[in-house]
Design a protein around this motif. Structure first.
Motif, PDB file in Angstrom:
ATOM      1  N   GLU A   1     -12.224   5.358  -2.594  1.00  0.00           N
ATOM      2  CA  GLU A   1     -12.537   5.336  -4.023  1.00  0.00           C
ATOM      3  C   GLU A   1     -11.327   4.909  -4.844  1.00  0.00           C
ATOM      4  N   ALA A   2     -10.137   5.283  -4.411  1.00  0.00           N
ATOM      5  CA  ALA A   2      -8.927   4.901  -5.134  1.00  0.00           C
ATOM      6  C   ALA A   2      -8.733   3.389  -5.145  1.00  0.00           C
ATOM      7  N   PHE A   3      -9.258   2.697  -4.128  1.00  0.00           N
ATOM      8  CA  PHE A   3      -9.138   1.246  -4.059  1.00  0.00           C
ATOM      9  C   PHE A   3     -10.380   0.527  -4.582  1.00  0.00           C
ATOM     10  N   GLY A   4     -11.298   1.271  -5.182  1.00  0.00           N
ATOM     11  CA  GLY A   4     -12.396   0.632  -5.897  1.00  0.00           C
ATOM     12  C   GLY A   4     -13.739   0.635  -5.220  1.00  0.00           C
ATOM     13  N   ALA A   5     -13.854   1.228  -4.031  1.00  0.00           N
ATOM     14  CA  ALA A   5     -15.140   1.279  -3.336  1.00  0.00           C
ATOM     15  C   ALA A   5     -15.929   2.516  -3.769  1.00  0.00           C
TER      16      ALA A   5
END
Length: 349
Positions: free
Chosen positions: A63-67
């Motif tokens: 989630e931190a990388f946008g997924a």
């Protein structure tokens, strides 16, 4: 094209045996999983990126990388021998049941293949859409050794050919140039229709398109990881942008001190040499330390004396972590990667 719902699904379980926590292990300063997420997000056609994982920690990283990670994968389908089909069917069933979401096309991106190009993903999506008779399209590459010259070894130690060719009695005795070109699936990119997975119970179906890549790069063993590090550092070497390196002192520039008595700190010469190389190449070096942050002891004078005595070239020294392109510690760019990177760059990367 815009009306198509195209989902990138990235499977990333936590139970890797060959390399512990491989999917989130730092590769040149970034979790391995992040490469696939960033590539999917950069696609012209993918409009949703989901990671399927059984780990809450992996979920946070993804989630931190946008997924998106809207669910955790059940333990029952997170084992070593779990086939891709079960993972994908579970994800699609969950999305349909809980969100009434049914994609038209699913792009399968394995996190162990960080070297794919975004244009390859987009071209494969375009190819599948241009061929409605195809159930899927799979990335392949030429094999270095033809299987027509491969053998089974029987129990009696006699040989049996792996493959035969119609019209040729002994293909294993023919010149390599006379044998058909053969391709290996790269496990890099697969693009598949929803109905292929759900209705046909298959990750590919029977009518499979092929997309030829030049090389095979997949990380399974430690030797693969080392090769990947080398390739990543080569990519950095072609980037002419000057960067900021934020380098920790204790455990990196200096060896760890007994009982945090920094008066006893000893220099880590290989790292200092790498720092100085980067400095000379024009990159900005920011040294940082959290010395005394818990005890309240002021170590600034001792730290400055040590840095000067050891000859560590730098632009700035700060207490506490700072904003930088790379953090050279156990959480981002490793010491090994930093040293190797400094050797492979001439003036910039």
């Amino acid at each position: 094209m815009k009306s198509q719902k195209i989902l990138a699904l990235i499977p990333a379980r936590q139970g890797s045996k060959s390399i512990i926590d491989k999917n989130i292990k730092s590769l040149a300063g970034k979790p391995l999983l992040a490469y696939s997420i960033e590539q999917a997000l950069a696609s012209k056609y993918i409009n949703r990126v989901i990671v399927s994982t059984d780990s809450e920690y992996y979920q946070q990283i993804a989630e931190a990388f946008g997924a998106e990670v809207p669910f955790l994968r059940p333990e029952s389908i997170s084992g070593d021998l779990t086939p891709d089909l079960e993972v994908f069917q579970q994800a699609l069933q969950w999305l349909q049941k809980n969100e009434d979401y049914t994609p038209d096309i699913i792009v399968h991106l394995r996190p162990t293949s960080p070297f794919r190009e975004v244009k390859e993903i987009d071209e494969m999506i375009e190819e599948l859409l241009a061929h409605p008779q195809w159930d899927s399209i799979r990335a392949v590459c030429p094999v270095p050794h033809t299987p027509y010259k491969m053998w089974f070894l029987r129990e009696d130690k006699t040989l049996a050919p792996l493959l035969m060719l119609e019209g040729i009695a002994d293909p294993y005795n023919q010149p390599r140039q006379a044998l058909p070109e053969v391709y290996l699936q790269t496990a890099n990119i697969d693009v598949v229709r929803y109905d292929t997975i759900v209705a046909q119970n298959s990750m590919t179906g029977k009518n499979i398109g092929g997309y030829v890549q030049k090389i095979f790069n997949d990380i399974d063993l430690q030797s693969d990881w080392e090769k990947a590090e080398h390739l990543i550092l080569q990519q950095y070497s072609g980037n002419e942008q000057s960067r900021t390196f934020s380098v920790d002192i204790d455990g990196v520039v200096a060896q760890l001190s007994p009982n945090n008595d920094y008066n006893l700190s000893q220099p880590n010469w290989p790292v200092i040499e790498a720092v100085n190389r980067m400095y000379e190449q024009g990159h900005r070096i920011v040294l940082f330390t959290a010395r005394g942050s818990k005890t309240g002891i002021d170590w600034s004078a001792v730290t400055k004396q040590q840095i000067e005595k050891w000859g560590v070239k730098h632009h700035e020294l700060r207490l506490g972590k700072v904003t930088a392109d790379f953090y050279v510690d156990d959480r981002n760019l490793s010491v090994y990667e930093f040293i190797e990177l400094s050797k492979k760059t001439n003036s910039s990367f």
